[in-house]
Write an enzyme that holds these catalytic residues in place. Structure first.
Site, PDB file in Angstrom:
ATOM      1  N   GLU A   1      -8.382   5.259   4.783  1.00  0.00           N
ATOM      2  CA  GLU A   1      -7.130   4.689   5.290  1.00  0.00           C
ATOM      3  C   GLU A   1      -7.403   3.709   6.425  1.00  0.00           C
ATOM      4  O   GLU A   1      -8.141   4.011   7.357  1.00  0.00           O
ATOM      5  CB  GLU A   1      -6.229   5.810   5.783  1.00  0.00           C
TER       6      GLU A   1
ATOM      7  N   SER B   1       2.669   2.539  -2.549  1.00  0.00           N
ATOM      8  CA  SER B   1       2.454   1.131  -2.876  1.00  0.00           C
ATOM      9  C   SER B   1       3.386   0.606  -3.956  1.00  0.00           C
ATOM     10  O   SER B   1       2.968  -0.037  -4.914  1.00  0.00           O
ATOM     11  CB  SER B   1       0.995   0.880  -3.264  1.00  0.00           C
TER      12      SER B   1
ATOM     13  N   SER C   1       5.239  -1.865  -3.484  1.00  0.00           N
ATOM     14  CA  SER C   1       5.170  -3.317  -3.371  1.00  0.00           C
ATOM     15  C   SER C   1       4.032  -3.878  -4.221  1.00  0.00           C
ATOM     16  O   SER C   1       4.209  -4.880  -4.944  1.00  0.00           O
ATOM     17  CB  SER C   1       5.001  -3.742  -1.909  1.00  0.00           C
TER      18      SER C   1
ATOM     19  N   ASP D   1      -4.432  -1.907  -2.258  1.00  0.00           N
ATOM     20  CA  ASP D   1      -3.314  -1.490  -3.098  1.00  0.00           C
ATOM     21  C   ASP D   1      -3.280  -2.260  -4.405  1.00  0.00           C
ATOM     22  O   ASP D   1      -3.136  -1.684  -5.497  1.00  0.00           O
ATOM     23  CB  ASP D   1      -1.997  -1.682  -2.348  1.00  0.00           C
TER      24      ASP D   1
END
Length: 386
Positions: free
Chosen positions: A35, A130, A132, A176
């Site tokens: 992350e 995710s 998007s 992503d």
């Protein structure tokens, strides 16, 4: 999935009055570990999930782009040649930003045909899964096909990232979009965010009778707001002060020296990224040599690092992780950019129901909103559906 495809086709026909030229889909993703390492040119280990965004697209002859979706009332219309970061905003910045970004990668926006798009999705919005990138990747695949651009998937991932960075205004890395485009069934994508080299790593959840539970806190987040950008700025400051190109060039052995150079906050931000990179490498090694049951401690350590050093967790995420750990999870951590969204728990399938009941009870006891818990399965990446 078939229901979404049917809904998208019907939505397109009802709105635009004709049959689409085709349908494409792209998945959301879960980041198993790694992350805030992607924009530091580090390592990540995400996988595509069996929650997808589906789009239908039809071609126009007038150079106009129209986008609509099941989650917004308006149809957004713009001339393709006028696409720019300055002319796009709101939810439509995601799909139309991809069209602009393809122009930056060689598409002649003055001559390509226009298009109508309708979008639907079962990827939860704001949950750290995710949604998007799923929109961006589905649109990138579709326009790459109908505009006959012949761009490969890693390039389409970079297109999606460019749209998110420059049009949406979110300073995210390339993880992503890479997961959404490169994912394969039952596997994770081990991505080097410096070289963009990727390897497919078998997860082996099914053979080990393990499942990955998503615990969506219901607290929404946005990468375009301040906390994410502040963390990225801290990482860039740390790299400058340590006189390296990026935190990818800092190892665990360098941390004692870094402590003497950096202020406490910047040091802790740096320590998270450096140790998280090592945890990704250790997780890949454990998966290959021992299997998924061996990665629990690494997941737990990742959460502690994000909570204490990077300070991107929230009470709801901490409660989800602690409840999972106390109810049979092999390992648990928050996932995504932080400040809300979801946590994940790797757990034996026989213990799943007990954990879901415990999560509901713990959230109610603390006065938090009802969480949404569901299992995700590693799935294939973006594809043409029809």
């Amino acid at each position: 999935m078939s229901d979404i495809r049917d809904d998208v086709r019907a939505g397109f026909n009802e709105l635009y009055g004709y049959e689409p030229a085709g349908m494409w889909s792209a998945p959301g993703r879960v980041n198993l570990i790694g992350e805030h390492t992607d924009y530091n040119e580090g390592f990540v280990l995400p996988f595509a999930i069996n929650r997808r965004t589906v789009i239908a697209l039809g071609l126009r002859e007038d150079g106009i782009a129209r986008v609509a979706s099941s989650f917004a009332d308006e149809v957004v219309e713009i001339t393709i040649s006028e696409l720019s970061p300055e002319t796009l905003n709101g939810w439509a910045a995601y799909p139309l930003g991809v069209a602009w970004a393809l122009g930056q990668r060689g598409a002649d926006l003055a001559t390509v045909p226009g298009f109508d798009i309708f979008i639907d999705s079962d990827v939860p919005v704001g949950a750290g899964l995710s949604s998007s990138a799923a929109i961006e990747s589905a649109v990138a695949m579709a326009l790459n096909d109908v505009w006959r651009l012949r761009l490969d998937r890693p390039t389409l991932a970079a297109v999606g990232q460019l749209a998110e960075n420059k049009v949406v205004g979110a300073p995210t890395g390339i993880m992503d979009q890479s997961a959404s485009l490169l994912g394969q069934k039952d596997s994770a994508v081990f991505l080097d965010c410096r070289s963009l080299d990727s390897e497919i790593v078998d997860l082996g959840f099914g053979a080990a009778e393990l499942v990955l539970l998503i615990m969506d806190t219901g607290v929404t987040h946005s990468h375009a707001t301040g906390g994410y950008a502040e963390r990225r700025a801290s990482c860039e400051l740390g790299a400058r002060m340590l006189e390296v190109e990026s935190l990818r060039d800092v190892t665990v052995d360098d941390l004692p020296r870094a402590r003497n150079i950096l202020d406490d906050t910047t040091f802790r931000r740096v320590r998270h990224v450096v140790t998280e990179n090592q945890r990704v490498l250790d997780t890949v090694r454990a998966l290959r040599e021992q299997g998924p049951a061996a990665i629990g401690d690494l997941l737990d350590a990742s959460h502690l690092s994000m909570r204490n050093d990077f300070e991107i967790s929230i009470p709801e995420l901490d409660l989800a992780v602690e409840t999972a750990q106390a109810n049979g999870a092999i390992g648990a951590r928050m996932t995504g950019g932080g400040f809300g969204g979801s946590a994940i728990a790797l757990i034996h399938r026989d213990d799943l129901s007990r954990l879901q009941v415990a999560i509901d009870g713990a959230f109610a006891e603390h006065g938090f909103g009802q969480p949404d818990t569901f299992v995700v399965v590693p799935a294939h990446g973006a594809s043409r559906e029809s």
